[in-house]
Design an enzyme around this catalytic site. Structure first.
Site, short mmCIF file in Angstrom:
data_model
loop_
_atom_site.label_atom_id
_atom_site.label_comp_id
_atom_site.label_asym_id
_atom_site.label_seq_id
_atom_site.Cartn_x
_atom_site.Cartn_y
_atom_site.Cartn_z
N ILE A 12 0.83 -1.21 0.00
CA ILE A 12 0.00 0.00 0.00
C ILE A 12 0.87 1.26 0.00
O ILE A 12 0.62 2.20 -0.78
CB ILE A 12 -0.96 -0.01 1.22
CG1 ILE A 12 -1.86 -1.26 1.21
CG2 ILE A 12 -1.79 1.27 1.27
CD1 ILE A 12 -2.75 -1.41 -0.01
N CYS A 140 -9.42 -3.06 1.89
CA CYS A 140 -9.80 -3.14 0.48
C CYS A 140 -11.23 -3.64 0.28
O CYS A 140 -12.03 -3.00 -0.42
CB CYS A 140 -8.81 -4.03 -0.26
SG CYS A 140 -8.49 -5.60 0.58
N HIS A 220 -10.05 -9.86 -5.07
CA HIS A 220 -11.11 -10.55 -4.32
C HIS A 220 -12.39 -10.52 -5.15
O HIS A 220 -12.66 -9.53 -5.85
CB HIS A 220 -11.45 -9.80 -3.02
CG HIS A 220 -10.30 -9.49 -2.13
ND1 HIS A 220 -9.63 -10.43 -1.39
CD2 HIS A 220 -9.72 -8.30 -1.80
CE1 HIS A 220 -8.71 -9.84 -0.66
NE2 HIS A 220 -8.73 -8.54 -0.90
N GLN A 302 -7.08 -5.72 -4.43
CA GLN A 302 -6.72 -5.41 -3.04
C GLN A 302 -5.54 -4.47 -2.91
O GLN A 302 -5.45 -3.71 -1.95
CB GLN A 302 -6.43 -6.73 -2.28
CG GLN A 302 -5.09 -7.39 -2.55
CD GLN A 302 -5.06 -8.20 -3.84
OE1 GLN A 302 -6.05 -8.34 -4.53
NE2 GLN A 302 -3.89 -8.76 -4.18
P1 NAD Z 1 3.26 -4.72 3.66
O1 NAD Z 1 3.78 -5.75 4.59
O2 NAD Z 1 3.28 -4.98 2.19
O3 NAD Z 1 4.02 -3.33 3.89
C1 NAD Z 1 4.35 -2.82 5.13
C2 NAD Z 1 5.76 -2.26 5.04
O4 NAD Z 1 6.06 -1.57 6.25
C3 NAD Z 1 6.82 -3.37 4.88
O5 NAD Z 1 7.68 -2.99 3.83
C4 NAD Z 1 7.54 -3.38 6.24
O6 NAD Z 1 8.89 -3.76 6.11
C5 NAD Z 1 7.40 -1.92 6.65
N1 NAD Z 1 7.53 -1.65 8.08
C6 NAD Z 1 7.36 -2.49 9.14
N2 NAD Z 1 7.54 -1.81 10.29
C7 NAD Z 1 7.81 -0.51 9.96
C8 NAD Z 1 8.11 0.67 10.70
N3 NAD Z 1 8.14 0.65 12.02
N4 NAD Z 1 8.37 1.80 10.03
C9 NAD Z 1 8.34 1.84 8.66
N5 NAD Z 1 8.08 0.74 7.92
C10 NAD Z 1 7.80 -0.41 8.54
O7 NAD Z 1 1.78 -4.39 4.16
P2 NAD Z 1 0.59 -3.81 3.28
O8 NAD Z 1 -0.09 -4.94 2.58
O9 NAD Z 1 1.05 -2.63 2.50
O10 NAD Z 1 -0.40 -3.35 4.43
C11 NAD Z 1 -0.27 -2.11 5.08
C12 NAD Z 1 -1.59 -1.75 5.69
O11 NAD Z 1 -2.57 -1.63 4.64
C13 NAD Z 1 -2.17 -2.80 6.65
O12 NAD Z 1 -2.94 -2.14 7.62
C14 NAD Z 1 -3.09 -3.61 5.74
O13 NAD Z 1 -4.09 -4.30 6.45
C15 NAD Z 1 -3.64 -2.53 4.87
N6 NAD Z 1 -4.16 -2.97 3.58
C16 NAD Z 1 -3.51 -3.93 2.86
C17 NAD Z 1 -4.06 -4.35 1.67
C18 NAD Z 1 -3.43 -5.44 0.87
O14 NAD Z 1 -4.13 -6.14 0.19
N7 NAD Z 1 -2.13 -5.63 0.90
C19 NAD Z 1 -5.22 -3.77 1.18
C20 NAD Z 1 -5.83 -2.73 1.91
C21 NAD Z 1 -5.29 -2.35 3.12
#
Ligand code: NAD
Length: 340
Positions: A12, A140, A220, A302
């Site tokens: 994201i 999402c 999805h 998503q």
């Molecule tokens: P992700 O794991 O792909 O990305 C998170 C990133 O943050 C990783 O690169 C990780 O290394 C980094 N990180 C961890 N701790 C950190 C810190 N303290 N400071 C800075 N960076 C840090 O996760 P994502 O899928 O992008 O999800 C992020 C949020 O978005 C979550 O709340 C998730 O539920 C939500 N979300 C995800 C999706 C999806 O399908 N992937 C869709 C909608 C919402």
């Protein structure tokens, strides 16, 4: 110019950072990252400044020859607002830092609703986020559901919805996650959390969701069954209601849209960055009405659907622009709606 820091550069965060950089009224302060990997190198080549949580990470970036602009706290201080896109639960921990520095933040749907003062979907409740310090963009599936339910409440008086969600089990990069050869009821209990999450945005709406994980990494699929107030509704009225939103894309199977794979191919062929579909897709020819009941299939990419919501959340919190003004700017910058 509103200065925005994107903390967390994963699925994201990478997309939100790029979308923020495209806004003519926003400046990307930089991105927050923990690992000095190829994505960090690519971020540097895009001209993004990288901030890390502590000196420990700064040293590992230095060892890899990747320049760091400072610590996360420096970026939060320098920004007007932080979009937190760190993994589920980390955003809630980061809230303490944002509070301590007196800075507003947008969180993602993996956090509990309590992390924000408002759970947000632009077309549903933009005005509720006005002037708020902490806002949560819902997940999402919830974003897709809220857009569609909102359009149908407004257009045809939708009064309830029952939705079965086939969830992609993992994102393309999550090689350690399964299932490979099973459909996992997730959760077994009904309703799944998505219904409760919809109600954080569209309060009091009668919605029940059931969800399962399928071995797939892209998009999805929701099987949506709803009822409208009154005795009947026509297919044309439903189509008109859905077509009222730029962020709902109506597609027909006769043009070759028969699976999730076709949706991703569409986005790729249309030249969308990373093959992103920001719109929720409704299969026009799946729409079926019977008395006051309406049903159809819809698809949610998503990785991309919450990107425009994050940009609009920033404007709702920091500017006087209306939802119409903000979403027009966001959509124009991202090429929404996708033109066939
Ligand atoms: P992700 O794991 O792909 O990305 C998170 C990133 O943050 C990783 O690169 C990780 O290394 C980094 N990180 C961890 N701790 C950190 C810190 N303290 N400071 C800075 N960076 C840090 O996760 P994502 O899928 O992008 O999800 C992020 C949020 O978005 C979550 O709340 C998730 O539920 C939500 N979300 C995800 C999706 C999806 O399908 N992937 C869709 C909608 C919402």
């Amino acid at each position: 110019m509103r200065r925005v820091f994107v903390n967390g550069y994963g699925v994201i965060g990478r997309r939100v950072a790029e979308a923020v950089a495209r806004q003519r009224d926003m400046e990307l302060v930089g991105i927050g990252k923990t690992k000095p990997d190829y994505k960090a190198m690519l971020a540097v080549s895009k001209g993004y400044r990288i901030y890390v949580p502590s000196e420990k990470e700064a040293q590992s970036f230095a060892a890899q020859g990747i320049e760091v602009a400072g610590l996360t706290a420096d970026a939060v201080r320098a920004a007007d607002l932080t979009v937190d896109a760190t993994p589920d639960g980390t955003g809630a921990k980061n809230l303490a830092l944002y509070r301590e520095l007196g800075k507003p933040a947008v969180f993602q749907g993996g956090e509990d609703p309590e992390v924000g003062e408002v759970s947000f979907v632009s077309e549903c409740n933009y005005d509720e986020a006005r002037g708020k310090r902490y806002v949560r963009v819902v997940s999402c599936n919830t974003t897709g559901l809220c857009r569609v339910i909102n359009a149908l409440i407004r257009g045809v008086g939708l009064s309830s919805a029952r939705v079965v969600i086939a969830r992609r089990a993992a994102d393309p990069e999550e090689v350690s996650k399964g299932p490979i050869n099973a459909i996992v009821l997730d959760p077994v209990e009904v309703p799944s959390h998505h219904a409760e999450d919809v109600k954080t945005v569209i309060k009091g709406f009668d919605v029940v969701t059931m969800a399962m994980k399928v071995p797939n990494t892209q998009v999805h699929i929701h099987s949506f069954i709803g009822r409208v107030r009154g005795e009947s509704v026509t297919k044309d009225q439903v189509i008109e209601a859905l077509a009222s939103s730029r962020r709902i894309l109506l597609l027909e199977s006769k043009l070759g849209f028969k699976s999730t794979a076709n949706l991703i191919e569409l986005a790729r062929e249309a030249g969308r960055p990373r093959g992103d579909l920001y719109e929720v897709v409704v299969w026009r020819d799946s729409i079926n009405v019977s008395g006051n009941e309406v049903m159809f299939f819809m698809g949610v990419h998503q990785e991309a659907i919450v990107v425009p919501e994050n940009v609009d959340a920033v404007r709702a919190m920091l500017t006087d622009l209306s939802q119409r003004e903000s979403s027009s700017m966001t959509d124009a910058s991202l090429g929404i709606p996708l033109k066939l």
